[in-house]
Design a protein around this motif. Structure first.
Motif, PDB file in Angstrom:
ATOM      1  N   TYR A   1       8.361  37.368  43.509  1.00 43.79           N
ATOM      2  CA  TYR A   1       9.756  37.178  43.102  1.00 43.79           C
ATOM      3  C   TYR A   1       9.777  37.211  41.571  1.00 43.79           C
ATOM      4  O   TYR A   1       9.234  36.316  40.914  1.00 43.79           O
ATOM      5  N   SER A   2      10.361  38.260  41.027  1.00 48.02           N
ATOM      6  CA  SER A   2      10.299  38.470  39.575  1.00 48.02           C
ATOM      7  C   SER A   2      11.638  38.189  38.924  1.00 48.02           C
ATOM      8  O   SER A   2      12.698  38.470  39.486  1.00 48.02           O
ATOM      9  N   LEU A   3      11.580  37.635  37.715  1.00 45.12           N
ATOM     10  CA  LEU A   3      12.779  37.353  36.928  1.00 45.12           C
ATOM     11  C   LEU A   3      12.575  37.882  35.518  1.00 45.12           C
ATOM     12  O   LEU A   3      11.621  37.500  34.834  1.00 45.12           O
ATOM     13  N   GLY A   4      13.478  38.741  35.063  1.00 45.61           N
ATOM     14  CA  GLY A   4      13.435  39.251  33.701  1.00 45.61           C
ATOM     15  C   GLY A   4      14.456  38.541  32.832  1.00 45.61           C
ATOM     16  O   GLY A   4      15.620  38.379  33.220  1.00 45.61           O
ATOM     17  N   ILE A   5      14.029  38.117  31.648  1.00 44.11           N
ATOM     18  CA  ILE A   5      14.899  37.411  30.711  1.00 44.11           C
ATOM     19  C   ILE A   5      15.234  38.344  29.556  1.00 44.11           C
ATOM     20  O   ILE A   5      14.339  38.918  28.925  1.00 44.11           O
ATOM     21  N   GLY A   6      16.522  38.487  29.252  1.00 47.19           N
ATOM     22  CA  GLY A   6      16.934  39.312  28.122  1.00 47.19           C
ATOM     23  C   GLY A   6      16.826  40.796  28.406  1.00 47.19           C
ATOM     24  O   GLY A   6      16.658  41.235  29.549  1.00 47.19           O
ATOM     25  N   SER A   7      16.911  41.594  27.347  1.00 45.40           N
ATOM     26  CA  SER A   7      16.942  43.056  27.492  1.00 45.40           C
ATOM     27  C   SER A   7      15.669  43.735  27.011  1.00 45.40           C
ATOM     28  O   SER A   7      15.574  44.955  27.073  1.00 45.40           O
ATOM     29  N   TYR A   8      14.689  42.978  26.532  1.00 48.17           N
ATOM     30  CA  TYR A   8      13.477  43.606  25.998  1.00 48.17           C
ATOM     31  C   TYR A   8      12.402  43.823  27.065  1.00 48.17           C
ATOM     32  O   TYR A   8      11.481  44.609  26.866  1.00 48.17           O
ATOM     33  N   CYS A   9      12.493  43.123  28.190  1.00 53.27           N
ATOM     34  CA  CYS A   9      11.521  43.363  29.262  1.00 53.27           C
ATOM     35  C   CYS A   9      11.953  44.589  30.067  1.00 53.27           C
ATOM     36  O   CYS A   9      13.123  44.986  30.043  1.00 53.27           O
ATOM     37  N   ASN A  10      11.003  45.175  30.777  1.00 54.43           N
ATOM     38  CA  ASN A  10      11.295  46.334  31.619  1.00 54.43           C
ATOM     39  C   ASN A  10      11.772  45.825  32.980  1.00 54.43           C
ATOM     40  O   ASN A  10      10.975  45.497  33.853  1.00 54.43           O
ATOM     41  N   HIS A  11      13.076  45.793  33.161  1.00 55.55           N
ATOM     42  CA  HIS A  11      13.640  45.251  34.392  1.00 55.55           C
ATOM     43  C   HIS A  11      13.315  46.121  35.604  1.00 55.55           C
ATOM     44  O   HIS A  11      13.235  45.610  36.722  1.00 55.55           O
ATOM     45  N   TYR A  12      13.134  47.410  35.384  1.00 58.74           N
ATOM     46  CA  TYR A  12      12.823  48.289  36.515  1.00 58.74           C
ATOM     47  C   TYR A  12      11.368  48.129  36.954  1.00 58.74           C
ATOM     48  O   TYR A  12      11.047  48.309  38.131  1.00 58.74           O
ATOM     49  N   PHE A  13      10.480  47.788  36.043  1.00 56.34           N
ATOM     50  CA  PHE A  13       9.114  47.420  36.417  1.00 56.34           C
ATOM     51  C   PHE A  13       9.119  46.160  37.274  1.00 56.34           C
ATOM     52  O   PHE A  13       8.463  46.079  38.321  1.00 56.34           O
ATOM     53  N   LEU A  14       9.898  45.152  36.850  1.00 56.73           N
ATOM     54  CA  LEU A  14       9.968  43.895  37.604  1.00 56.73           C
ATOM     55  C   LEU A  14      10.602  44.119  38.974  1.00 56.73           C
ATOM     56  O   LEU A  14      10.184  43.517  39.974  1.00 56.73           O
ATOM     57  N   ARG A  15      11.600  44.980  39.031  1.00 63.80           N
ATOM     58  CA  ARG A  15      12.215  45.292  40.321  1.00 63.80           C
ATOM     59  C   ARG A  15      11.222  46.029  41.227  1.00 63.80           C
ATOM     60  O   ARG A  15      11.174  45.810  42.443  1.00 63.80           O
ATOM     61  N   MET A  16      10.414  46.905  40.622  1.00 62.70           N
ATOM     62  CA  MET A  16       9.485  47.719  41.410  1.00 62.70           C
ATOM     63  C   MET A  16       8.391  46.863  42.042  1.00 62.70           C
ATOM     64  O   MET A  16       8.067  47.028  43.222  1.00 62.70           O
ATOM     65  N   ILE A  17       7.806  45.953  41.280  1.00 63.78           N
ATOM     66  CA  ILE A  17       6.738  45.135  41.867  1.00 63.78           C
ATOM     67  C   ILE A  17       7.300  44.174  42.907  1.00 63.78           C
ATOM     68  O   ILE A  17       6.606  43.808  43.869  1.00 63.78           O
ATOM     69  N   ALA A  18       8.556  43.759  42.753  1.00 66.30           N
ATOM     70  CA  ALA A  18       9.182  42.934  43.788  1.00 66.30           C
ATOM     71  C   ALA A  18       9.375  43.737  45.066  1.00 66.30           C
ATOM     72  O   ALA A  18       9.104  43.263  46.173  1.00 66.30           O
ATOM     73  N   THR A  19       9.819  44.992  44.937  1.00 69.52           N
ATOM     74  CA  THR A  19      10.028  45.845  46.109  1.00 69.52           C
ATOM     75  C   THR A  19       8.714  46.137  46.816  1.00 69.52           C
ATOM     76  O   THR A  19       8.626  46.084  48.049  1.00 69.52           O
ATOM     77  N   ILE A  20       7.674  46.453  46.035  1.00 70.04           N
ATOM     78  CA  ILE A  20       6.362  46.756  46.615  1.00 70.04           C
ATOM     79  C   ILE A  20       5.841  45.587  47.447  1.00 70.04           C
ATOM     80  O   ILE A  20       5.264  45.767  48.524  1.00 70.04           O
ATOM     81  N   SER A  21       6.066  44.371  46.977  1.00 69.07           N
ATOM     82  CA  SER A  21       5.501  43.185  47.633  1.00 69.07           C
ATOM     83  C   SER A  21       6.433  42.553  48.663  1.00 69.07           C
ATOM     84  O   SER A  21       6.132  41.481  49.184  1.00 69.07           O
ATOM     85  N   ARG A  22       7.583  43.185  48.919  1.00 72.84           N
ATOM     86  CA  ARG A  22       8.590  42.652  49.832  1.00 72.84           C
ATOM     87  C   ARG A  22       9.212  41.370  49.298  1.00 72.84           C
ATOM     88  O   ARG A  22       9.714  40.532  50.063  1.00 72.84           O
ATOM     89  N   GLY A  23       9.181  41.226  47.981  1.00 72.23           N
ATOM     90  CA  GLY A  23       9.834  40.095  47.348  1.00 72.23           C
ATOM     91  C   GLY A  23      11.221  40.478  46.876  1.00 72.23           C
ATOM     92  O   GLY A  23      11.822  41.435  47.349  1.00 72.23           O
TER      93      GLY A  23
END
Length: 762
Positions: A461-483
């Protein structure tokens, strides 16, 4: 940016004191906050409902267009421009709720009541949106012109960027969209239609809607006799085919219709003042057990994808029927230098709350990371009261912001700790505000380890703070892991979004969900591609496209909290009156964008752009433009048309044959983006906007543009100092500081305090 907006509105309210409406005014002129309440001004002056503002650069043009009055003469300009809230003459709200999504339409009329009839100004529209709001479109009609927003595919023409200005349109905050309409004459009425979508919140079978609809006092027209009608229309279609019960509402709604799974309400009243509360509504679709269904729909003729559409939904049922999973949880938390201050403090608060909610049969660990990795324990700890207290002390000692960002090592360590869990749900909560260079490699690593790790692999379960992190990377690893993934773009939302994500992850009621029959279709595409778990805190919705004959019966299989197999019969029905393509457009665009980033597939990029343009959902690969079109009355367009109009005894508007003027806006999706490695390396905190230093000559001129006030004439002037642009930068900076220190608080501040009193003595 938000602070500048607040200051501009505050200046605009000072300017509006110059307006004279006669003695028969309905409301007093707005008054700035007392000094002791300045800390609350940020919340007070931010838009809490759709608003329109006059953009005032030249204060001399501020006057009542109907009753011109003597105004003290003012030299100089407002820099940055002041924003005067326009008075609103009409407002209609229409809401359509489908499943967990609401589509909002607000139409209204605003008048430029504060600018001389012979002058004009830009008008800025501000649209605050609710939960996970997404702007869909704006339409404006005024003075023989119409303006409408469109999405176009992102081109390679870099020359477009040269004419783009931030003030043309963009996000003031992640949930507040602004748009500027150029050069509107004083006294004109703007007819505006605003559309956006937002999510309904869910808790224990109860859906709740909250639409920003709280209008400040100063948008009420000053004329007492002006009729004011407030209208609200609400339609609810749950798609479940089960009984729906209305629970709460903020406005006195009248029920129009009630069908199975559907509700219709309206509200209409003549009011003295516009709504001072948000429009809220809640309804229940609860059941004693987990239930679900399937909605099918054929695409429209205009859809670029002509495959059939489907949606699968699962509802968690009531709390009494839920069996709780035992959980093994690892919190992986970013403590790099950019997390210093509010981000880290809110993270510590949310983490302590989550630890306190663990059951004693659960186990946990905490990994803090920057350039290094710090472990609370070398092994998983049972969630006893003593262990939770030790963890809280460890957090207070070790959560000190500093250093760089390295996600790979702590995430790999967390996966290793949860590899051999038995009879429990392994969960990883990843919190970060930074981007990393090896993000695709991390996704590859997680994909190989998690997809081959058996049925119950660690959920991320990933949470991105602000606009400097790669939100699509965080979304991708959540999708891969069924989170699941969430984001806190605004600093004020960090603790709330984090607690919501923690609660969702810790409230799993059904895991390892499969719908095997769908694989027998000729062609099949599903979003998300790997089904996440069902939480008691939110229903699960899955959408997709297919070709072939859809099965007559469908079942969802999963594992419940007592580790027994659960089979849910899914009722199949045609969704004739639910626009599935629009309801799930944002979910599909976000997931496809993450996949396009990960795979670097240009065909996926083109697909996302097409979906974005078709559904009006902003994406990384499209940009918004404003189309300006001239409209004329048909009886004034040609002689023949004039005769035609006279015969019909009406006036019809037609569009001029000229090519519409196009105003390009900045890329609106940049508040999400693919991360910023430079900002992460420099440990720039989220939400930080660095100071923009003007050119040397510009600094000097602005410093010299100070007030020489004459109390006798009650006017202001600007010293006419000319400056050479080749002055030494250090000399200019020193001179700027000196001039600023000697000056009174600027031309505008002077005349706003001395000269802007209304003719009624206010």
């Amino acid at each position: 940016m938000a602070d500048d907006f607040v200051k501009a509105v505050e200046d605009g309210l000072k300017l509006s004191k110059r307006l004279y409406f006669g003695k028969d005014r309905a409301v007093l002129p707005p008054k700035p906050l007392p000094a002791m309440d300045k800390s609350a001004s940020a919340d007070l002056y931010m838009p809490t409902a759709p608003m329109v503002y006059a953009v005032i650069q030249d204060p001399k043009i501020v006057d009542n267009p109907d009753i011109p009055s003597y105004q003290p003469h003012v030299h100089g300009r407002c820099d940055p421009p002041a924003l005067i809230p326009l008075q609103m003459n009409r407002v209609d709200l229409e809401v359509d709720c489908y499943l967990d999504t609401a589509f909002i339409r607000v139409s209204g009329s605003w008048r430029v009541h504060c600018v001389m009839g012979s002058k004009s100004c830009d008008c800025r529209i501000a649209i605050p949106m609710g939960e996970e709001g997404s702007i869909l479109g704006v339409e404006v009609e005024v003075s023989g012109k119409s303006y409408s927003t469109r999405l176009i595919a992102m081109g390679d023409n870099k020359d477009v960027e040269k004419g783009v200005r931030p003030e043309h349109g963009g996000f003031l905050k992640p949930h507040i969209f602004t748009l500027t309409i150029p050069q509107i004459d004083g006294g004109c009425n703007l007819s505006i239609k605003l559309c956006w979508s937002q999510k309904l919140s869910y808790c224990d079978g109860l859906f709740s809607l909250n639409v920003p609809f709280k209008f400040p006092e100063y948008v009420n027209p000053t004329i007492k006799k002006l009729p004011r009608k407030e209208k609200i229309l609400l339609n609810v279609n749950t798609g479940t085919g089960t009984e729906v019960l209305c629970k709460t509402t903020s406005h006195p709604l009248k029920q129009l219709r009630r069908d199975v799974g559907k509700l219709g309400f309206s509200y209409e009243a003549e009011v003295l003042k516009w709504s001072s509360t948000d429009f809220t509504f809640s309804y229940s679709v609860s059941a004693s057990h987990i239930f679900g269904g399937v909605l099918l729909q054929s695409p429209s003729t205009h859809d670029f994808d002509q495959r059939e559409m489907f949606c699968v939904y699962l509802f968690p049922g009531s709390q009494q029927s839920r069996k709780v999973f035992r959980k093994d949880v690892v919190f992986v938390v970013d403590i790099s230098g950019s997390m210093q201050g509010k981000p880290l403090e809110d993270t510590k608060t949310a983490l302590s709350t989550a630890l306190s909610k663990l059951d004693q049969g659960d186990s946990f660990n905490i990994i803090a990371f920057n350039g290094e990795t710090y472990l609370f324990s070398t092994s998983m700890e049972l969630a006893t009261q003593e262990a939770v207290e030790r963890a809280s002390q460890w957090i207070s000692i070790n959560f000190i912001a500093g250093g760089s960002t390295n996600i790979s090592v702590p995430l790999t360590k967390a996966v290793e700790m949860l590899t051999n869990t038995r009879g429990s749900i392994p969960i990883i909560f990843l919190v970060t505000d930074g981007a990393v260079e090896d993000d695709r490699h991390i996704c590859d690593l997680m994909k190989s380890r998690l997809t081959n790790g058996g049925s119950i692999c660690p959920r991320i379960y990933s949470l991105g703070i602000g606009s400097y992190c790669n939100h699509y990377f965080l979304r991708m690893i959540a999708t891969i892991s069924r989170g699941q993934y969430d984001a806190a773009y605004d600093l004020d939302s960090i603790e709330f979004r984090m607690q919501k994500l923690f609660t969702r992850g810790l409230s799993t009621v059904l895991t390892d969900i499969t719908i095997d029959t769908l694989k027998d279709l000729d062609e099949f595409e599903m979003y998300p591609s790997r089904l996440p778990d069902l939480s008691s805190e939110s229903p699960l919705t899955i959408s997709g496209r297919y070709q072939g004959k859809f099965p007559d019966t469908l079942k969802a299989n999963g594992v419940s909290g007592d580790l027994s197999n659960v089979v849910v019969e899914l009722k199949i029905q045609n969704a004739k009156d639910i626009p599935l393509d629009r309801v799930f457009a944002k979910q599909q665009i976000d997931l496809l964008t993450a996949q396009a980033w990960f795979s670097e597939d240009k065909q996926l990029v083109e697909k996302v752009a097409k979906m974005s343009v078709q559904t009006n959902i902003i994406s990384e690969y499209t940009r918004m433009v404003i189309l300006e079109t001239k409209t004329v009355e048909e009886n004034s367009f040609t002689e023949s048309s004039a005769k035609k109009a006279s015969k019909k005894n009406d006036t019809q508007k037609i569009v001029d044959s000229e090519v519409p003027k196009t105003i390009f806006l900045q890329s609106l999706s940049l508040h999400i983006g693919f991360g910023d490695l430079t900002a992460t390396a420099e440990n720039i905190p989220p939400g930080y906007e660095g100071p923009k230093l003007p050119e040397a000559a510009e600094i000097f001129v602005k410093a010299a543009s100070t007030c020489c006030s004459s109390l006798f004439n009650k006017c202001c002037c600007i010293c006419g100092i000319q400056c050479c642009s080749k002055l030494n930068d250090q000399f200019v900076v020193v001179l700027t500081q000196l001039c600023t220190g000697l000056a009174c608080f600027g031309c505008f501040e002077c005349f706003s305090n001395l000269c802007c009193c209304g003719q009624d003595g206010q």
